[in-house]
Design an enzyme around this catalytic site. Structure first.
Site, PDB file in Angstrom:
ATOM      1  N   SER A 202       0.746  -1.319   0.235  1.00  0.00           N
ATOM      2  CA  SER A 202       0.163  -0.136  -0.008  1.00  0.00           C
ATOM      3  C   SER A 202       0.791   1.297   0.256  1.00  0.00           C
ATOM      4  O   SER A 202       1.995   1.605   0.937  1.00  0.00           O
ATOM      5  CB  SER A 202      -0.962  -0.188   1.543  1.00  0.00           C
ATOM      6  OG  SER A 202      -1.391   1.932   1.454  1.00  0.00           O
TER       7      SER A 202
ATOM      8  N   TYR B 248      -2.382   0.313  11.055  1.00  0.00           N
ATOM      9  CA  TYR B 248      -2.283  -0.093   9.260  1.00  0.00           C
ATOM     10  C   TYR B 248      -0.997   0.010   8.589  1.00  0.00           C
ATOM     11  O   TYR B 248      -0.579  -1.017   7.869  1.00  0.00           O
ATOM     12  CB  TYR B 248      -2.933  -0.047   8.221  1.00  0.00           C
ATOM     13  CG  TYR B 248      -3.702  -0.040   7.152  1.00  0.00           C
ATOM     14  CD1 TYR B 248      -3.775  -1.397   6.365  1.00  0.00           C
ATOM     15  CD2 TYR B 248      -3.484   0.647   6.554  1.00  0.00           C
ATOM     16  CE1 TYR B 248      -4.015  -1.859   4.938  1.00  0.00           C
ATOM     17  CE2 TYR B 248      -3.231   0.327   4.505  1.00  0.00           C
ATOM     18  CZ  TYR B 248      -3.960  -0.764   4.300  1.00  0.00           C
ATOM     19  OH  TYR B 248      -3.403  -1.422   3.280  1.00  0.00           O
TER      20      TYR B 248
ATOM     21  N   GLU C 146      -0.078   3.772   1.532  1.00  0.00           N
ATOM     22  CA  GLU C 146       0.266   4.212   2.845  1.00  0.00           C
ATOM     23  C   GLU C 146       1.633   3.801   3.656  1.00  0.00           C
ATOM     24  O   GLU C 146       2.282   4.476   4.618  1.00  0.00           O
ATOM     25  CB  GLU C 146      -1.157   3.160   3.782  1.00  0.00           C
ATOM     26  CG  GLU C 146      -2.145   3.877   3.863  1.00  0.00           C
ATOM     27  CD  GLU C 146      -2.817   5.369   4.690  1.00  0.00           C
ATOM     28  OE1 GLU C 146      -1.833   5.527   5.651  1.00  0.00           O
ATOM     29  OE2 GLU C 146      -2.950   6.034   3.072  1.00  0.00           O
TER      30      GLU C 146
HETATM   31  P1  GDP Z   1      -6.588   6.263   3.005  1.00  0.00           P
HETATM   32  O1  GDP Z   1      -6.187   6.549   2.174  1.00  0.00           O
HETATM   33  O2  GDP Z   1      -6.246   4.453   3.192  1.00  0.00           O
HETATM   34  O3  GDP Z   1      -6.901   6.822   4.310  1.00  0.00           O
HETATM   35  O4  GDP Z   1      -8.249   6.014   2.549  1.00  0.00           O
HETATM   36  P2  GDP Z   1      -9.442   6.718   3.056  1.00  0.00           P
HETATM   37  O5  GDP Z   1     -10.451   6.378   2.021  1.00  0.00           O
HETATM   38  O6  GDP Z   1      -9.884   6.378   4.377  1.00  0.00           O
HETATM   39  O7  GDP Z   1      -8.638   8.317   3.344  1.00  0.00           O
HETATM   40  C1  GDP Z   1      -8.090   9.220   2.572  1.00  0.00           C
HETATM   41  C2  GDP Z   1      -8.194  10.567   3.427  1.00  0.00           C
HETATM   42  O8  GDP Z   1      -9.739  11.058   3.584  1.00  0.00           O
HETATM   43  C3  GDP Z   1      -7.478  10.775   4.376  1.00  0.00           C
HETATM   44  O9  GDP Z   1      -6.268  11.293   4.503  1.00  0.00           O
HETATM   45  C4  GDP Z   1      -8.560  10.719   5.752  1.00  0.00           C
HETATM   46  O10 GDP Z   1      -8.138  11.451   6.511  1.00  0.00           O
HETATM   47  C5  GDP Z   1      -9.896  11.338   4.399  1.00  0.00           C
HETATM   48  N1  GDP Z   1     -11.265  12.061   5.007  1.00  0.00           N
HETATM   49  C6  GDP Z   1     -11.278  13.119   5.275  1.00  0.00           C
HETATM   50  N2  GDP Z   1     -12.636  12.835   6.324  1.00  0.00           N
HETATM   51  C7  GDP Z   1     -12.723  11.816   5.819  1.00  0.00           C
HETATM   52  C8  GDP Z   1     -13.854  10.364   6.169  1.00  0.00           C
HETATM   53  O11 GDP Z   1     -15.144  10.825   7.107  1.00  0.00           O
HETATM   54  N3  GDP Z   1     -13.425   9.376   6.448  1.00  0.00           N
HETATM   55  C9  GDP Z   1     -12.368   8.338   5.633  1.00  0.00           C
HETATM   56  N4  GDP Z   1     -12.251   7.558   5.350  1.00  0.00           N
HETATM   57  N5  GDP Z   1     -11.546   9.533   5.310  1.00  0.00           N
HETATM   58  C10 GDP Z   1     -11.108  11.244   5.452  1.00  0.00           C
END
Ligand code: GDP
Length: 315
Positions: free
Chosen positions: A116, A139, A118
């Protein structure tokens, strides 16, 4: 069966066999469709207690380890479980593959590890195969461990094992607690009048978002090479969550600012600010490139979620 997967055995066509963990997830479902289309026989591996028995029974040519607790925010709440599934889960499977090969004396099995972006965490973009990891969540740290277990099994035992370092990849099948799908679900429901507000966290985070259907093809390509290696898979374009909101709400003629409410609950203890891949090696060596662009991806997700919301409304 397609010619890609077949090897003639005594004049008969023998399909290649793939074993997938995490087959019910977004990527597992796209990969399964892709491999079936190529004429593969596809199996799901779900019971971690009997990995060796499964391998001995199914005798796969290719193993794709996609199983995970894949949500970053959730990994802060259940770090121990996340490490068990993501890190130790990969080690268990690698060890089962190694001992299966040793015991049966059969030739190579090809192993794909779902890495990932990440793992790059706070290391600034563009991120490539040579960029140092700096994970920012349980993670991401677990994915780093799985990455290095995979490299180690390749170096120590000569296993054909590849890490695909995939940047964020989305689709209408994305889990509803990921930000892209959370947004497109809300757009659909707001559009048909089932919802009015959408609660989100950090809108300034930037991600390199591609289409999951394109990315599973790169997984397969990694396993069709002469030598195993690690590959970054990315669109090489990065957009903020706010830009995603603009495009998604704009697509149905709404202004996201009328609907989005910032909620502290959705901020993470440590954030990954900016991911943007450099996938030049993958494009050169595998000949892979993404087919679906950012706007097209958002449109595809919004359209499906409007249909879903319409069906929800009549229920
Ligand atoms: P990730 O890159 O695997 O963490 O994928 P996510 O889709 O969970 O999150 C992407 C980005 O969106 C991260 O930087 C989160 O902090 C931001 N984010 C902002 N608001 C939200 C929310 O309500 N839910 C999630 N999942 N991410 C959010």
């Amino acid at each position: 069966p397609g010619s890609d997967s077949t090897t003639p055995v005594n004049g008969e066509i023998k399909p290649k066999i793939a074993l997938i963990t995490g087959i019910t997830g977004q990527d597992g479902s796209y990969l399964t469709e892709f491999l079936l289309d190529k004429g593969y026989e596809v199996h799901d591996l779900s019971d971690a207690s009997s990995l060796r028995r499964w391998l001995d029974t199914i005798n796969p040519d290719e193993v794709y380890n996609l199983a995970a607790q894949s949500h970053v925010a959730v990994s802060f709440e259940i770090p121990d479980y996340t490490a068990d599934v993501v890190a130790t889960g990969a080690l268990r499977l690698l060890e089962a593959v190694r001992s299966h090969i040793a015991a049966t004396g059969r030739s190579q099995i090809k192993y794909y590890q779902a890495g990932s972006s990440e793992m790059f965490g706070s290391t600034p973009p563009p991120q490539s195969e040579t960029t140092p990891f700096h994970p920012r969540s349980p993670y991401a740290a677990s994915k780093c461990a799985a990455h290095w277990y995979t490299v180690n099994y390749r170096e120590a035992y000569g296993l054909y094992a590849c890490n695909g370092i995939l940047f964020n990849h989305e689709s209408p099948r994305r889990g509803e607690n990921f930000v892209t799908r959370k947004i497109t679900r809300a757009v659909g429901r707001i559009k048909v009048g089932l919802q009015n507000k959408l609660f989100l966290g950090n809108l300034q985070a930037s991600r390199d978002w591609g289409f999951a259907g394109d990315y599973v093809e790169a997984m397969w390509m990694m396993l069709q090479q002469e030598k195993p290696d690690d590959y970054v898979v990315a669109t090489e374009e990065s957009h903020t969550v706010e830009e995603f909101l603009e495009v998604a709400f704009g697509y149905v003629g709404l202004n996201w600012k009328d609907h989005v409410v910032i909620d502290k609950r959705y901020f993470r203890p440590a954030e990954v600010d900016n991911l943007k891949g450099d996938s030049s090696k993958t494009r050169k060596v595998l000949g892979w490139k993404p087919k679906v662009g950012f706007e097209q991806l958002v449109k595809m997700m919004v359209e499906e979620d409007i249909d879903l919301a319409k069906r929800e409304k009549v229920l």
